[in-house]
Write a protein that holds these residues in place. Structure first.
Motif, mmCIF file in Angstrom:
data_model
loop_
_atom_site.group_PDB
_atom_site.id
_atom_site.type_symbol
_atom_site.label_atom_id
_atom_site.label_comp_id
_atom_site.label_asym_id
_atom_site.label_seq_id
_atom_site.Cartn_x
_atom_site.Cartn_y
_atom_site.Cartn_z
ATOM 1 N N VAL A 1 32.783 -6.557 18.975
ATOM 2 C CA VAL A 1 33.385 -5.227 18.786
ATOM 3 C C VAL A 1 32.327 -4.129 18.636
ATOM 4 C CG1 VAL A 1 35.564 -6.051 17.821
ATOM 5 C CG2 VAL A 1 33.669 -5.563 16.267
ATOM 6 N N ALA B 1 38.603 -6.184 21.241
ATOM 7 C CA ALA B 1 38.949 -4.909 20.598
ATOM 8 C C ALA B 1 40.415 -4.512 20.800
ATOM 9 C CB ALA B 1 37.999 -3.811 21.080
ATOM 10 N N THR C 1 31.014 3.075 18.031
ATOM 11 C CA THR C 1 31.815 2.792 16.836
ATOM 12 C C THR C 1 31.356 3.696 15.697
ATOM 13 O OG1 THR C 1 30.316 1.181 15.838
ATOM 14 C CG2 THR C 1 31.866 0.324 17.478
#
Ligand code: FAD
Ligand code: SF4
Length: 329
Positions: A119, A171, A209
Motif C-alpha cells: 500500500v 489498496a 500516501t
C-alpha cells in the motif's frame, strides 16, 4: 544507467518498533524504510533514487501477523502477501482481500512483499521510474501527459500535473472493506481511514500516501462491518501474472432478497488514489442485483473521466469491470 550495484548506504536492522522509530526520526528524509524490498530495491539498483540510510523493518516481530480483535482483524504491516492470501481468518471473513493479494505480481514477490509495502509503494510511471526529472521527481514537466507520451497505463481521473495511477492491488480491497491504517511516529499513534491514506498530486505530488518520512505504518485494521459480505475482485493486466493492473475492481456488498442493500466499490489503476465509485454505489443501492442494474452501474462508472491519448480503452474496461462486479459478485 548502471544497474549492477546499489549505491552505498548505511544499513540499520532494528529489532523493535521503538528502535525503528528512533531511526526514522533521526534520519528523516535521508532514511529509507524497507520491508520486503520489492519496490525499494528497484529504485536503489536503478540509481533513480539514493538514500543515506536503509532502515530494514523486517526484524520487528510486533509488526507481523494477523490477529482477531473485538471488532475485526488487525494485520501487521510486515505480514507478507502470501500469508494474507493463505490466512484462514482472512479467507473466511474478508475473501476480497485474500483474492486481491493473490493477484499481486508473482508467488516469489508475494512471499517477501508485505501488505505495508504494497500500500506504500511508489508510482509505476515509466518516466519517473527511469529517473527522469518530472514533476513527481521534483522537476517542472510531465513526460507522460504529452501528445507522444507513453500514457497507456495512466489515469482517467484526478490529474493534476501528474497522471500516474495507484498501482496497488490490495489498496482498492482495503478501501472497499473500510479498513484503517495504524501509523506511528515519535509523537505517538494515529489511525487513518484507508480511503484517506492515499493522496493525489493536488495534495502532494511527491507522495502517494499520507506517510511522512518519520512515520511507520504498523498495522491495518479491518472492521467486521463487511465480514462475509458478497465480494468481487477482478484485475485486468496485459499478462496474467507478474504485471500491474491496467484496471482492477474491488466490491463489497450486502444483498438481501435479491436487493443490493449496501455497497462499497473501488477501482485501482484509474486515478492516483484508489477511486471510490460513489456514483455507482448510489445508482445500485436499493436496486435488484441483476443484469439491468449492472448495466446502469457500468455506464455510470466512467462519469467525469478524461482519457489521455493512449488510455481511452480504460473507459470501457472500467465500465465492464463494474458491470461484472454487480452482476457476478
Ligand atoms: C516485477 C514486479 C511486479 C509487481 N507487480 C505488482 C502487482 O501486480 N500488484 C501490486 O500491487 N504490486 C506489484 N508490485 C509492487 C510491490 O513490489 C509489491 O506489491 C510489494 O508488495 C511491495 O511490498 P514490499 O514489502 O516488498 O515493499 P518495499 O519495497 O519494502 O517498500 C515499498 C515502499 O513502502 C515503504 N514501506 C514499506 N513498509 C512500510 C511501513 N511499514 N511503513 C512505512 N513505509 C513502508 C518503503 O519505504 C517503500 O517506499 C510488483 C513489483 C515488482 C518488482
Ligand atoms: S505521470 Fe507523474 S510520474 Fe509520470 S512523468 Fe508525469 S509527473 Fe512524472
Amino acid at each position: 544507467m548502471s544497474k549492477d550495484m546499489m549505491p552505498m548506504f548505511e544499513l540499520f536492522q532494528p529489532t523493535d518498533l521503538s528502535g525503528a522509530l528512533d531511526l526514522v526520526e533521526r534520519y528523516g528524509a535521508d532514511g529509507w524504510k524497507v520491508a520486503g524490498g520489492q519496490d525499494s530495491l528497484d529504485w536503489l539498483k536503478d540509481r533513480a533514487k539514493r538514500t543515506k540510510a536503509v532502515i530494514d523493518l523486517t526484524r520487528i516481530a510486533e509488526m507481523k501477523g494477523i490477529r482477531e480483535t473485538a471488532d475485526g482483524l488487525e494485520i501487521g504491516a510486515l505480514t507478507t502477501l502470501t500469508e494474507i492470501e493463505e490466512s484462514s481468518l482472512i479467507r473466511e471473513k474478508f475473501a476480497l482481500l485474500a483474492g486481491a493479494a493473490s493477484r499481486v505480481a508473482s508467488p516469489q514477490i508475494r512471499n517477501v512483499g508485505t501488505i505495508g509495502g504494497n500500500v506504500s509503494q511508489d508510482a509505476r510511471c515509466w518516466y519517473y521510474r527511469g529517473g527522469m526529472d518530472c514533476y513527481r521527481a521534483g522537476g517542472s514537466t510531465c513526460y507522460a501527459d504529452t501528445p507522444q507520451g507513453m500514457n497507456r497505463e495512466h489515469c482517467l481521473f484526478g490529474a493534476d500535473r501528474c497522471v500516474a495511477v495507484s498501482p496497488s492491488d490490495t489498496a482498492p480491497a482495503l478501501v472497499a472493506l473500510d479498513a484503517s491504517m495504524v501509523i506511528q511516529n515519535a509523537d505517538g499513534e494515529r489511525v487513518v481511514a484507508a480511503e484517506d491514506f492515499f493522496i493525489g498530486p493536488q495534495v502532494d505530488i511527491e507522495r502517494m500516501t499520507v506517510l511522512q518520512a518519520d512515520d511507520i505504518l504498523t498495522a491495518i485494521r479491518i472492521p467486521n462491518t463487511w465480514a462475509n459480505a458478497t465480494f468481487y475482485f477482478e484485475k485486468v493486466a496485459d499478462r496474467k501474472t507478474w504485471d500491474f493492473a491496467l484496471v482492477n475492481i474491488a466490491a463489497a456488498m450486502r444483498v438481501s432478497g435479491g436487493t443490493i442493500e449496501d455497497i462499497r466499490i473501488v477501482a485501482g489503476g484509474v486515478e492516483c488514489v484508489p477511486r471510490r465509485l460513489s456514483v455507482v454505489e448510489n445508482v445500485v443501492k436499493g436496486s435488484a442485483k441483476n443484469a439491468d442494474t449492472a448495466k446502469l452501474a457500468g455506464g455510470s462508472a466512467s462519469r467525469g473521466a478524461i482519457p489521455l491519448n493512449y488510455n481511452q480503452f480504460k473507459i470501457p474496461l472500467l465500465e465492464n469491470l463494474v458491470m461484472r462486479a454487480i452482476r457476478d459478485a
